[in-house]
Scaffold this motif. Sequence first.
Motif, PDB file in Angstrom:
ATOM      1  N   UNK A  96     -16.057  -6.498  -3.519  1.00 59.03           N
ATOM      2  CA  UNK A  96     -14.764  -7.164  -3.397  1.00 59.03           C
ATOM      3  C   UNK A  96     -14.629  -7.818  -2.033  1.00 59.03           C
ATOM      4  N   UNK A  97     -13.454  -8.390  -1.796  1.00 65.58           N
ATOM      5  CA  UNK A  97     -13.119  -8.885  -0.469  1.00 65.58           C
ATOM      6  C   UNK A  97     -12.108  -7.986   0.212  1.00 65.58           C
ATOM      7  N   UNK A  98     -11.848  -6.809  -0.371  1.00 61.81           N
ATOM      8  CA  UNK A  98     -10.810  -5.919   0.136  1.00 61.81           C
ATOM      9  C   UNK A  98     -11.336  -5.036   1.265  1.00 61.81           C
ATOM     10  N   UNK A  99     -10.494  -4.822   2.269  1.00 61.18           N
ATOM     11  CA  UNK A  99     -10.859  -3.974   3.400  1.00 61.18           C
ATOM     12  C   UNK A  99      -9.820  -2.900   3.700  1.00 61.18           C
ATOM     13  N   UNK A 100      -8.651  -2.981   3.059  1.00 63.43           N
ATOM     14  CA  UNK A 100      -7.569  -2.020   3.286  1.00 63.43           C
ATOM     15  C   UNK A 100      -7.161  -1.416   1.944  1.00 63.43           C
ATOM     16  N   UNK A 101      -7.109  -0.087   1.871  1.00 67.31           N
ATOM     17  CA  UNK A 101      -6.661   0.600   0.660  1.00 67.31           C
ATOM     18  C   UNK A 101      -5.187   0.970   0.805  1.00 67.31           C
ATOM     19  N   UNK A 102      -4.394   0.615  -0.194  1.00 71.65           N
ATOM     20  CA  UNK A 102      -3.010   1.082  -0.282  1.00 71.65           C
ATOM     21  C   UNK A 102      -2.939   1.977  -1.502  1.00 71.65           C
ATOM     22  N   UNK A 103      -2.664   3.257  -1.288  1.00 72.22           N
ATOM     23  CA  UNK A 103      -2.859   4.258  -2.335  1.00 72.22           C
ATOM     24  C   UNK A 103      -1.562   4.973  -2.677  1.00 72.22           C
ATOM     25  N   UNK A 104      -1.367   5.210  -3.969  1.00 70.55           N
ATOM     26  CA  UNK A 104      -0.242   5.993  -4.454  1.00 70.55           C
ATOM     27  C   UNK A 104      -0.751   7.306  -5.019  1.00 70.55           C
ATOM     28  N   UNK A 105      -0.221   8.411  -4.496  1.00 70.07           N
ATOM     29  CA  UNK A 105      -0.513   9.738  -5.049  1.00 70.07           C
ATOM     30  C   UNK A 105       0.750  10.371  -5.625  1.00 70.07           C
ATOM     31  N   UNK A 106       1.771   9.558  -5.876  1.00 71.88           N
ATOM     32  CA  UNK A 106       3.114  10.058  -6.116  1.00 71.88           C
ATOM     33  C   UNK A 106       3.421  10.181  -7.605  1.00 71.88           C
ATOM     34  N   UNK A 107       3.714  11.378  -8.105  1.00 75.74           N
ATOM     35  CA  UNK A 107       4.001  11.542  -9.527  1.00 75.74           C
ATOM     36  C   UNK A 107       5.319  10.927  -9.979  1.00 75.74           C
ATOM     37  N   UNK A 108       6.137  10.415  -9.054  1.00 76.82           N
ATOM     38  CA  UNK A 108       7.377   9.750  -9.453  1.00 76.82           C
ATOM     39  C   UNK A 108       7.092   8.521 -10.313  1.00 76.82           C
ATOM     40  N   UNK A 109       5.842   8.092 -10.324  1.00 76.62           N
ATOM     41  CA  UNK A 109       5.452   6.914 -11.106  1.00 76.62           C
ATOM     42  C   UNK A 109       5.677   7.111 -12.598  1.00 76.62           C
ATOM     43  N   UNK A 110       5.913   8.332 -13.029  1.00 78.27           N
ATOM     44  CA  UNK A 110       6.091   8.581 -14.459  1.00 78.27           C
ATOM     45  C   UNK A 110       7.557   8.592 -14.870  1.00 78.27           C
ATOM     46  N   UNK A 111       8.468   8.375 -13.929  1.00 78.31           N
ATOM     47  CA  UNK A 111       9.889   8.471 -14.247  1.00 78.31           C
ATOM     48  C   UNK A 111      10.631   7.217 -13.811  1.00 78.31           C
ATOM     49  N   UNK A 112      11.800   7.001 -14.398  1.00 77.30           N
ATOM     50  CA  UNK A 112      12.659   5.887 -13.994  1.00 77.30           C
ATOM     51  C   UNK A 112      11.949   4.554 -14.096  1.00 77.30           C
TER      52      UNK A 112
END
Length: 243
Positions: A96-112
């Motif tokens: 890829x051309x990506x050099x920065x990771x932005x990561x979600x580890x948050x279980x709130x992704x399953x609600x609202x």
Amino acid sequence: MKKRYLIIAFIFLFANATIANTFFVTSNADSGPNTLRQAILNAAANGTVNMDTIVFQMPDISRAGRTIILLSELPELTSNLVVDGSTQVAQVFGVSGAKIIIQNNNPIATTGNGFTFLQFQNCNNIEIYGLFLFNAWFDYFISTPIVKGIVFSKCRNIKIGATGKGNIIRGTKTVAIRSQTTNAIDYSDSVSIVSNIIGHDENGNIVTSGPISQIFYTPSFGIQFKNVQHITIGGNTTVEGNI
């Protein structure tokens, strides 16, 4: 004569208040000084008249040092803004051309409303380069988590990836890139999606072994558009293509 000086001084102050700026990200913390979150807030506070740029200068160039783990969604992006992860001095991730990771580890992704990595609306001139948006949280027993990569509406002149600085969007179970409005009047216009990797690993491969989150967390939709015109996906050369 005094009035003339006063007017000149006012014009000078106003011009400098709206000058384009470059904001540096040197911390991989979720929030605070020199973080991506603060850079987005600073760009918004600087106004939307001129083009601002967010660049990355992480001192630790290891994978962990270049990984920003989000505790909550980032602020919405505003007009005339370039977020360029390719400015980091380091090796790209995979092909890829990506050099920065932005990561979600948050279980709130399953609600609202779930979790969205980058979002903006009623904006012009947004460019996103060199970022690896990675949803790393997975629950086998929840079949429809709401995780989205880049979401925008009623915007003009949007560039997501370019030759040599494409993005990776992985683990967004719902959609990787979306622009949707129900009203055709509120359409988005002139959108370019070039040199990105969507739903695959950083080497452009489909994952068939390893942790279950790595195997099954592919997006239901790669690109989902409604009421969007003048779209460019890929280009005339192989390197402009998306995976």
